[in-house]
Design an enzyme around this catalytic site. Sequence first.
Site, PDB file in Angstrom:
ATOM      1  N   ASN A  88      49.259  12.714  59.122  1.00  0.00           N
ATOM      2  CA  ASN A  88      49.274  12.197  60.631  1.00  0.00           C
ATOM      3  C   ASN A  88      48.013  12.803  61.371  1.00  0.00           C
ATOM      4  O   ASN A  88      47.071  11.591  62.016  1.00  0.00           O
ATOM      5  CB  ASN A  88      50.424  11.859  61.144  1.00  0.00           C
ATOM      6  CG  ASN A  88      51.145  10.752  62.473  1.00  0.00           C
ATOM      7  OD1 ASN A  88      50.058  10.227  62.088  1.00  0.00           O
ATOM      8  ND2 ASN A  88      51.552  11.491  62.735  1.00  0.00           N
ATOM      9  N   GLY A 121      58.824   7.268  69.375  1.00  0.00           N
ATOM     10  CA  GLY A 121      58.656   6.719  70.032  1.00  0.00           C
ATOM     11  C   GLY A 121      59.421   6.075  70.918  1.00  0.00           C
ATOM     12  O   GLY A 121      60.370   5.276  69.892  1.00  0.00           O
ATOM     13  N   LYS A 169      46.142  20.683  65.699  1.00  0.00           N
ATOM     14  CA  LYS A 169      44.737  20.561  67.019  1.00  0.00           C
ATOM     15  C   LYS A 169      43.757  20.936  66.802  1.00  0.00           C
ATOM     16  O   LYS A 169      42.937  20.682  67.136  1.00  0.00           O
ATOM     17  CB  LYS A 169      45.927  21.087  67.782  1.00  0.00           C
ATOM     18  CG  LYS A 169      47.901  20.221  67.991  1.00  0.00           C
ATOM     19  CD  LYS A 169      46.585  18.923  68.169  1.00  0.00           C
ATOM     20  CE  LYS A 169      48.129  18.272  68.781  1.00  0.00           C
ATOM     21  NZ  LYS A 169      48.055  16.545  69.294  1.00  0.00           N
ATOM     22  N   LEU A 173      57.004   4.074  67.055  1.00  0.00           N
ATOM     23  CA  LEU A 173      58.106   3.815  67.490  1.00  0.00           C
ATOM     24  C   LEU A 173      59.273   4.598  66.539  1.00  0.00           C
ATOM     25  O   LEU A 173      60.344   4.681  66.520  1.00  0.00           O
ATOM     26  CB  LEU A 173      59.043   2.394  67.830  1.00  0.00           C
ATOM     27  CG  LEU A 173      58.516   1.768  69.086  1.00  0.00           C
ATOM     28  CD1 LEU A 173      59.111   0.151  69.117  1.00  0.00           C
ATOM     29  CD2 LEU A 173      57.859   2.347  70.007  1.00  0.00           C
ATOM     30  N   PHE A 175      47.432  11.032  71.830  1.00  0.00           N
ATOM     31  CA  PHE A 175      49.055  10.915  71.872  1.00  0.00           C
ATOM     32  C   PHE A 175      49.378  11.622  70.178  1.00  0.00           C
ATOM     33  O   PHE A 175      50.015  12.462  69.803  1.00  0.00           O
ATOM     34  CB  PHE A 175      50.048  10.943  72.977  1.00  0.00           C
ATOM     35  CG  PHE A 175      49.591  11.009  74.693  1.00  0.00           C
ATOM     36  CD1 PHE A 175      49.926  12.114  74.703  1.00  0.00           C
ATOM     37  CD2 PHE A 175      49.534  10.164  75.051  1.00  0.00           C
ATOM     38  CE1 PHE A 175      49.285  12.395  76.270  1.00  0.00           C
ATOM     39  CE2 PHE A 175      49.351   9.998  76.388  1.00  0.00           C
ATOM     40  CZ  PHE A 175      48.718  11.109  76.924  1.00  0.00           C
ATOM     41  N   TYR A 210      51.111  22.957  62.657  1.00  0.00           N
ATOM     42  CA  TYR A 210      50.649  22.319  63.862  1.00  0.00           C
ATOM     43  C   TYR A 210      49.745  22.531  64.368  1.00  0.00           C
ATOM     44  O   TYR A 210      48.544  21.426  65.014  1.00  0.00           O
ATOM     45  CB  TYR A 210      51.849  22.452  64.674  1.00  0.00           C
ATOM     46  CG  TYR A 210      51.644  21.528  66.326  1.00  0.00           C
ATOM     47  CD1 TYR A 210      51.252  20.221  65.769  1.00  0.00           C
ATOM     48  CD2 TYR A 210      51.714  22.699  66.961  1.00  0.00           C
ATOM     49  CE1 TYR A 210      51.476  20.115  67.566  1.00  0.00           C
ATOM     50  CE2 TYR A 210      51.572  21.758  68.667  1.00  0.00           C
ATOM     51  CZ  TYR A 210      51.078  20.786  68.215  1.00  0.00           C
ATOM     52  OH  TYR A 210      51.518  20.402  69.232  1.00  0.00           O
ATOM     53  N   ASP A 221      50.794   1.932  63.267  1.00  0.00           N
ATOM     54  CA  ASP A 221      49.836   3.910  63.055  1.00  0.00           C
ATOM     55  C   ASP A 221      48.833   3.033  63.514  1.00  0.00           C
ATOM     56  O   ASP A 221      47.566   2.492  63.235  1.00  0.00           O
ATOM     57  CB  ASP A 221      50.390   3.646  61.622  1.00  0.00           C
ATOM     58  CG  ASP A 221      49.911   4.578  61.142  1.00  0.00           C
ATOM     59  OD1 ASP A 221      51.462   5.333  60.375  1.00  0.00           O
ATOM     60  OD2 ASP A 221      49.239   5.868  61.498  1.00  0.00           O
ATOM     61  N   SER A 254      46.455  21.829  72.791  1.00  0.00           N
ATOM     62  CA  SER A 254      47.530  22.792  72.910  1.00  0.00           C
ATOM     63  C   SER A 254      47.161  23.872  73.044  1.00  0.00           C
ATOM     64  O   SER A 254      46.219  24.335  72.110  1.00  0.00           O
ATOM     65  CB  SER A 254      48.754  22.298  71.801  1.00  0.00           C
ATOM     66  OG  SER A 254      49.580  23.272  71.571  1.00  0.00           O
ATOM     67  N   GLY A 300      57.373  34.066  65.077  1.00  0.00           N
ATOM     68  CA  GLY A 300      55.899  33.791  65.583  1.00  0.00           C
ATOM     69  C   GLY A 300      55.840  33.642  66.695  1.00  0.00           C
ATOM     70  O   GLY A 300      55.203  33.009  67.677  1.00  0.00           O
ATOM     71  N   ASP A 301      57.052  33.405  68.106  1.00  0.00           N
ATOM     72  CA  ASP A 301      56.765  33.683  69.051  1.00  0.00           C
ATOM     73  C   ASP A 301      55.954  34.607  70.102  1.00  0.00           C
ATOM     74  O   ASP A 301      56.465  36.257  70.015  1.00  0.00           O
ATOM     75  CB  ASP A 301      58.215  33.404  69.972  1.00  0.00           C
ATOM     76  CG  ASP A 301      58.990  32.236  70.052  1.00  0.00           C
ATOM     77  OD1 ASP A 301      58.139  31.343  69.806  1.00  0.00           O
ATOM     78  OD2 ASP A 301      60.365  32.801  69.975  1.00  0.00           O
TER      79      ASP A 301
HETATM   80  C1  UD1 Z   1      56.129  25.146  73.032  1.00  0.00           C
HETATM   81  C2  UD1 Z   1      55.198  24.373  71.823  1.00  0.00           C
HETATM   82  C3  UD1 Z   1      53.777  23.349  70.936  1.00  0.00           C
HETATM   83  C4  UD1 Z   1      53.146  23.905  72.414  1.00  0.00           C
HETATM   84  C5  UD1 Z   1      53.124  24.987  73.298  1.00  0.00           C
HETATM   85  C6  UD1 Z   1      52.798  24.908  74.320  1.00  0.00           C
HETATM   86  C7  UD1 Z   1      57.628  23.940  70.267  1.00  0.00           C
HETATM   87  C8  UD1 Z   1      58.525  24.312  68.781  1.00  0.00           C
HETATM   88  N1  UD1 Z   1      56.294  24.519  70.913  1.00  0.00           N
HETATM   89  O1  UD1 Z   1      55.893  26.237  72.153  1.00  0.00           O
HETATM   90  O2  UD1 Z   1      54.192  23.141  70.128  1.00  0.00           O
HETATM   91  O3  UD1 Z   1      52.021  23.890  71.620  1.00  0.00           O
HETATM   92  O4  UD1 Z   1      54.904  24.990  73.754  1.00  0.00           O
HETATM   93  O5  UD1 Z   1      52.068  25.860  74.935  1.00  0.00           O
HETATM   94  O6  UD1 Z   1      57.249  22.258  70.222  1.00  0.00           O
HETATM   95  N2  UD1 Z   1      63.034  29.558  73.774  1.00  0.00           N
HETATM   96  C9  UD1 Z   1      64.908  29.715  73.480  1.00  0.00           C
HETATM   97  N3  UD1 Z   1      65.670  29.592  72.886  1.00  0.00           N
HETATM   98  C10 UD1 Z   1      65.591  28.079  72.376  1.00  0.00           C
HETATM   99  C11 UD1 Z   1      64.252  27.393  72.347  1.00  0.00           C
HETATM  100  C12 UD1 Z   1      62.999  28.050  72.833  1.00  0.00           C
HETATM  101  O7  UD1 Z   1      64.791  31.116  73.632  1.00  0.00           O
HETATM  102  O8  UD1 Z   1      66.485  27.463  71.889  1.00  0.00           O
HETATM  103  C13 UD1 Z   1      62.118  30.709  74.088  1.00  0.00           C
HETATM  104  C14 UD1 Z   1      61.258  30.741  73.124  1.00  0.00           C
HETATM  105  O9  UD1 Z   1      61.703  31.691  71.992  1.00  0.00           O
HETATM  106  C15 UD1 Z   1      59.863  30.955  74.405  1.00  0.00           C
HETATM  107  C16 UD1 Z   1      59.954  30.399  75.071  1.00  0.00           C
HETATM  108  O10 UD1 Z   1      61.702  29.478  75.409  1.00  0.00           O
HETATM  109  O11 UD1 Z   1      60.062  31.944  74.248  1.00  0.00           O
HETATM  110  C17 UD1 Z   1      59.985  28.581  75.313  1.00  0.00           C
HETATM  111  O12 UD1 Z   1      60.151  28.562  73.812  1.00  0.00           O
HETATM  112  P1  UD1 Z   1      59.436  26.134  73.323  1.00  0.00           P
HETATM  113  O13 UD1 Z   1      59.776  25.443  74.403  1.00  0.00           O
HETATM  114  O14 UD1 Z   1      59.672  26.207  72.158  1.00  0.00           O
HETATM  115  O15 UD1 Z   1      57.836  26.526  73.084  1.00  0.00           O
HETATM  116  P2  UD1 Z   1      56.841  27.576  72.850  1.00  0.00           P
HETATM  117  O16 UD1 Z   1      57.468  28.472  71.605  1.00  0.00           O
HETATM  118  O17 UD1 Z   1      56.301  28.386  73.777  1.00  0.00           O
END
Ligand code: UD1
Length: 324
Positions: free
Chosen positions: A91, A36, A144, A33, A72, A140, A50, A116, A282-283
């Site tokens: 964890n 959660g 995984k 929790l 999960f 992260y 835990d 993931s 990193g996106d």
């Molecule tokens: C998410 C998860 C990752 C998971 C993956 C599965 C996070 C931070 N990332 O990544 O753990 O393994 O999905 O594929 O939890 N965006 C915006 N503005 C915002 C937030 C997001 O523009 O405020 C954009 C991001 O640049 C991205 C897209 O929305 O292009 C999705 O972002 P997000 O929901 O954070 O997911 P992922 O980064 O794809």
Amino acid sequence: MTILVTGGAGYIGSHTVRALVELGRDVVVLDTLELGIRSRLGSTPLVEGDIRDERLVEKTVRKYGVTDVIHFAAYKAVGESMEQPLRYWSNNVAGTISLVHSLLANGVERLVFSSSAAVYGNPEHVPVTEEAPLRPESVYAETKSTMESFLTSCDAIGLRSVSLRYFNAAGASDDAVIGEDWSHSQNLVPRVMKAMLGASGPLQVFGNDYPTQDGTCIRDYIHVVDLADAHIKALDYLATGGKSIACNVGTGMGTSVLEIIDMAEQVSGRKVPYEFAPRRAGDPTTVFADPTLVRAILGWKATRDLRDIVGSAWEWHSHSYKPA
Ligand code: UD1
């Protein structure tokens, strides 16, 4: 036959618990929790604790007659994992090892693991198949992929497992009773909702100069209720003798950030206040799944579309948000 759901009071966990209960399965949740929320569980039994507490896991397995596990419980914030690696390794990795140790010692030999699509990093080809190289780019994601390898090696000592590589989970339950708590989430859909309801400033769209049709990143958004169903199919696959596997859980459809915003405006009839901001470090540009394997092996496919995802998120957030 009882299913132990670790992290069952979390976002995806609680939707899965509900789906199991609706099918009449016996379930017990193990959750600290810390993140959660108890009320998501209704009357489902909760053991507060835990996964690293081997005595507690043993007691729970014995008391409830646990035969199967959906695991999960883990931390999941990418940025935070880079700043607090010890917490994540402890964890997610040490926790899983400890959990599996106590499960095997108590005769539990089937486990569904919450993995993931982040294990692929920035994939060279889309749609991404399970053959793509694993190139985790955050602590992260590294935890995984390490756990996937650990589980594969545990095959030799009798543990069969399915690792589900989730793409972008979003949305809420059909009755708008449970959904994704935005206070702990940095993901796009809850942030769109927050901006739309005036609970934050404008949404920052991270980058509009990507080589995509509208310049924003493309992801594979999957309804959390569909995702919950994939766990049930994975349990049934293991119960009927299925071998250990890892598979993608996505729709196979790519959606841009601006398309999410557009859908949010359609389902709500409101405007999403947003502004363009620099790219987020990193996106990857475009990530979406090839869901062929999960369909062939588990008989699973997504049944809900983008309108269902964003519409259910809107229903839940707009009903549960109480402005101060
Ligand atoms: C998410 C998860 C990752 C998971 C993956 C599965 C996070 C931070 N990332 O990544 O753990 O393994 O999905 O594929 O939890 N965006 C915006 N503005 C915002 C937030 C997001 O523009 O405020 C954009 C991001 O640049 C991205 C897209 O929305 O292009 C999705 O972002 P997000 O929901 O954070 O997911 P992922 O980064 O794809």
